[in-house]
Design a protein around this motif. Structure first.
Motif, PDB file in Angstrom:
ATOM      1  N   LEU A  21       0.924  -1.019  -0.001  1.00  0.00           N
ATOM      2  CA  LEU A  21      -0.021   0.020  -0.055  1.00  0.00           C
ATOM      3  C   LEU A  21       0.899   1.451  -0.088  1.00  0.00           C
ATOM      4  N   ASP A  22       2.018   1.312   0.545  1.00  0.00           N
ATOM      5  CA  ASP A  22       3.054   2.397   0.716  1.00  0.00           C
ATOM      6  C   ASP A  22       3.800   2.613  -0.677  1.00  0.00           C
ATOM      7  N   GLU A  23       4.018   1.515  -1.303  1.00  0.00           N
ATOM      8  CA  GLU A  23       4.838   1.659  -2.481  1.00  0.00           C
ATOM      9  C   GLU A  23       4.346   1.471  -3.757  1.00  0.00           C
ATOM     10  N   GLY A  24       3.677   2.380  -4.257  1.00  0.00           N
ATOM     11  CA  GLY A  24       3.012   2.354  -5.593  1.00  0.00           C
ATOM     12  C   GLY A  24       3.303   3.135  -6.673  1.00  0.00           C
ATOM     13  N   TRP A  25       2.457   3.327  -7.683  1.00  0.00           N
ATOM     14  CA  TRP A  25       2.950   3.902  -8.964  1.00  0.00           C
ATOM     15  C   TRP A  25       3.249   5.414  -8.913  1.00  0.00           C
ATOM     16  N   ALA A  26       2.873   6.204  -7.759  1.00  0.00           N
ATOM     17  CA  ALA A  26       3.186   7.237  -7.773  1.00  0.00           C
ATOM     18  C   ALA A  26       4.597   7.742  -7.600  1.00  0.00           C
ATOM     19  N   ASP A  27       5.490   6.724  -7.083  1.00  0.00           N
ATOM     20  CA  ASP A  27       6.860   6.976  -7.023  1.00  0.00           C
ATOM     21  C   ASP A  27       7.589   6.181  -8.212  1.00  0.00           C
ATOM     22  N   GLY A  58       0.236   4.490  -3.592  1.00  0.00           N
ATOM     23  CA  GLY A  58       1.432   4.705  -2.579  1.00  0.00           C
ATOM     24  C   GLY A  58       1.695   5.687  -1.714  1.00  0.00           C
ATOM     25  N   ASN A  59       2.661   5.988  -1.004  1.00  0.00           N
ATOM     26  CA  ASN A  59       2.668   7.381  -0.122  1.00  0.00           C
ATOM     27  C   ASN A  59       3.213   8.551  -0.804  1.00  0.00           C
ATOM     28  N   ARG A  60       2.980   9.610  -0.164  1.00  0.00           N
ATOM     29  CA  ARG A  60       3.137  10.816  -0.708  1.00  0.00           C
ATOM     30  C   ARG A  60       4.673  11.280  -0.552  1.00  0.00           C
ATOM     31  N   ARG A  61       5.427  10.839   0.408  1.00  0.00           N
ATOM     32  CA  ARG A  61       6.749  11.073   0.743  1.00  0.00           C
ATOM     33  C   ARG A  61       7.286  12.558   0.181  1.00  0.00           C
ATOM     34  N   ASP A  62       6.578  13.465   0.570  1.00  0.00           N
ATOM     35  CA  ASP A  62       6.757  15.017   0.293  1.00  0.00           C
ATOM     36  C   ASP A  62       6.717  15.248  -1.028  1.00  0.00           C
ATOM     37  N   VAL A  89      -9.554  -4.254 -16.375  1.00  0.00           N
ATOM     38  CA  VAL A  89      -9.551  -3.178 -15.831  1.00  0.00           C
ATOM     39  C   VAL A  89      -8.948  -2.794 -14.790  1.00  0.00           C
ATOM     40  N   LEU A  90      -8.053  -1.990 -14.660  1.00  0.00           N
ATOM     41  CA  LEU A  90      -7.076  -1.403 -13.667  1.00  0.00           C
ATOM     42  C   LEU A  90      -7.847  -0.728 -12.675  1.00  0.00           C
ATOM     43  N   HIS A  91      -8.001  -1.016 -11.334  1.00  0.00           N
ATOM     44  CA  HIS A  91      -8.540   0.036 -10.352  1.00  0.00           C
ATOM     45  C   HIS A  91      -7.735   0.604  -9.298  1.00  0.00           C
ATOM     46  N   MET A  92      -7.597   1.782  -9.490  1.00  0.00           N
ATOM     47  CA  MET A  92      -6.749   2.523  -8.225  1.00  0.00           C
ATOM     48  C   MET A  92      -7.676   2.729  -7.007  1.00  0.00           C
ATOM     49  N   GLU A  93      -7.273   2.176  -5.766  1.00  0.00           N
ATOM     50  CA  GLU A  93      -8.141   2.433  -4.542  1.00  0.00           C
ATOM     51  C   GLU A  93      -7.558   3.922  -4.160  1.00  0.00           C
ATOM     52  N   LEU A  94      -8.671   4.639  -3.708  1.00  0.00           N
ATOM     53  CA  LEU A  94      -8.580   5.633  -2.821  1.00  0.00           C
ATOM     54  C   LEU A  94      -8.520   5.278  -1.341  1.00  0.00           C
ATOM     55  N   LEU A  95      -7.616   5.829  -0.368  1.00  0.00           N
ATOM     56  CA  LEU A  95      -7.642   5.356   0.918  1.00  0.00           C
ATOM     57  C   LEU A  95      -7.436   6.642   1.781  1.00  0.00           C
ATOM     58  N   ASN A  96      -7.928   6.652   2.867  1.00  0.00           N
ATOM     59  CA  ASN A  96      -7.934   7.892   3.855  1.00  0.00           C
ATOM     60  C   ASN A  96      -6.561   7.601   4.435  1.00  0.00           C
ATOM     61  N   SER A  97      -5.875   9.020   4.462  1.00  0.00           N
ATOM     62  CA  SER A  97      -4.750   9.224   5.201  1.00  0.00           C
ATOM     63  C   SER A  97      -4.834   9.637   6.387  1.00  0.00           C
ATOM     64  N   HIS A 101      -3.938   5.092   6.813  1.00  0.00           N
ATOM     65  CA  HIS A 101      -2.695   4.990   5.909  1.00  0.00           C
ATOM     66  C   HIS A 101      -2.178   6.428   5.669  1.00  0.00           C
ATOM     67  N   PRO A 102      -1.470   6.675   6.832  1.00  0.00           N
ATOM     68  CA  PRO A 102      -0.832   8.053   7.008  1.00  0.00           C
ATOM     69  C   PRO A 102       0.038   8.205   5.986  1.00  0.00           C
ATOM     70  N   ASP A 103       0.113   9.454   5.334  1.00  0.00           N
ATOM     71  CA  ASP A 103       0.739   9.839   4.202  1.00  0.00           C
ATOM     72  C   ASP A 103       0.458   9.234   2.755  1.00  0.00           C
ATOM     73  N   TYR A 104      -0.631   8.403   2.837  1.00  0.00           N
ATOM     74  CA  TYR A 104      -1.168   7.841   1.380  1.00  0.00           C
ATOM     75  C   TYR A 104      -1.547   9.035   0.333  1.00  0.00           C
ATOM     76  N   LEU A 105      -0.932   8.921  -0.919  1.00  0.00           N
ATOM     77  CA  LEU A 105      -1.073  10.081  -1.603  1.00  0.00           C
ATOM     78  C   LEU A 105      -2.626  10.395  -2.241  1.00  0.00           C
ATOM     79  N   PHE A 106      -3.058   9.267  -2.737  1.00  0.00           N
ATOM     80  CA  PHE A 106      -4.494   9.642  -3.440  1.00  0.00           C
ATOM     81  C   PHE A 106      -5.502   9.329  -2.316  1.00  0.00           C
ATOM     82  N   ASP A 107      -5.963  10.239  -1.403  1.00  0.00           N
ATOM     83  CA  ASP A 107      -6.824  10.428  -0.324  1.00  0.00           C
ATOM     84  C   ASP A 107      -8.122  10.854  -0.669  1.00  0.00           C
ATOM     85  N   ALA A 108      -8.350  11.535  -1.778  1.00  0.00           N
ATOM     86  CA  ALA A 108      -9.528  12.251  -2.007  1.00  0.00           C
ATOM     87  C   ALA A 108     -10.107  11.993  -3.603  1.00  0.00           C
ATOM     88  N   THR A 109     -11.492  12.039  -3.587  1.00  0.00           N
ATOM     89  CA  THR A 109     -11.756  11.756  -5.021  1.00  0.00           C
ATOM     90  C   THR A 109     -11.551  12.412  -5.919  1.00  0.00           C
TER      91      THR A 109
END
Length: 206
Positions: A21-27, A58-62, A89-97, A101-109
């Motif tokens: 969950l922490d290491e995703g496509w955003a990095d 994945g996480n924001r990491r600044d 179909v690829l589904h990206m899950e939005l999680l609350n930070s 899931h502190p620091d998760y990047l995609f946390d809002a619709t």
């Protein structure tokens, strides 16, 4: 997947291609490993006759959301053609930070919607979890309805605890669209009676 098929089970959402969950496509650091994993699992999902495969940002990491979104799109395009060709179909899950899931990047619709608009493919969608989303979005009322027939007589049970989760403790409304349509309700009753008669007949035969 073969085990599910042996027992006549379906998987509505396949996983295990992700790193975590922490290491995703955003990095961008994760792109090579994720590309290898997803190309392999896209084939597995398609071969098994399934359709959906989960992803995580994945996480924001600044990094700022715009940078993360660009990184995500760049990485996703390495596997998108394969997903489209195989009908996955690829589904990206939005999680609350805020809580889980502190620091998760995609946390809002809005972030997920902007990403979908940039990618513009029917093979990339959002996994919308009604537990996670209200932590960050301004939801004050949930309006549900049947689909594809909006006023189909369906039922939605929401416990008081679920109301509290959905609203973050604030007053929260829920409405289910249901129109009095004698023909539709009559059709539903006939379907229900047929099902009950069939179960009764099978029970008597056994």
């Amino acid at each position: 997947m073969p085990v599910l098929k042996q027992h006549w089970l379906e998987s509505s959402m396949c996983k295990v291609a992700e790193l975590s969950l922490d290491e995703g496509w955003a990095d961008r650091v994760n792109h090579d490993a994720l590309t290898e994993n997803y190309l392999h699992h896209i084939d597995l999902v398609a071969q098994a006759g399934y359709r959906n495969l989960i992803q995580f940002s994945g996480n924001r990491r600044d990094m700022n959301p715009a940078e993360g979104m660009q990184n995500y799109e760049t990485g996703l395009r390495r596997i998108l053609d394969a997903a489209e060709e195989r009908g996955v179909v690829l589904h990206m899950e939005l999680l609350n930070s805020r809580v889980n899931h502190p620091d998760y990047l995609f946390d809002a619709t809005i972030l997920g919607v902007d990403l979908c608009r940039g990618i513009r493919s029917c093979n990339f969608k959002l996994l919308y979890d009604i537990y996670h989303i209200p932590f960050h979005d301004c939801l004050g009322h949930d309006h549900t309805a049947g689909n594809p027939m909006r006023c189909a007589p369906r039922f939605l049970v929401v416990t008081p605890d679920a109301h509290k989760i959905l609203s973050g403790g604030e007053p929260h409304g829920r409405q289910h669209a249901l129109r009095r349509d004698r023909r539709r309700i009559g059709d539903q009753r006939r379907i229900s009676r047929k099902g009950a008669d069939r179960e009764g007949a099978e029970g008597a035969a056994s």
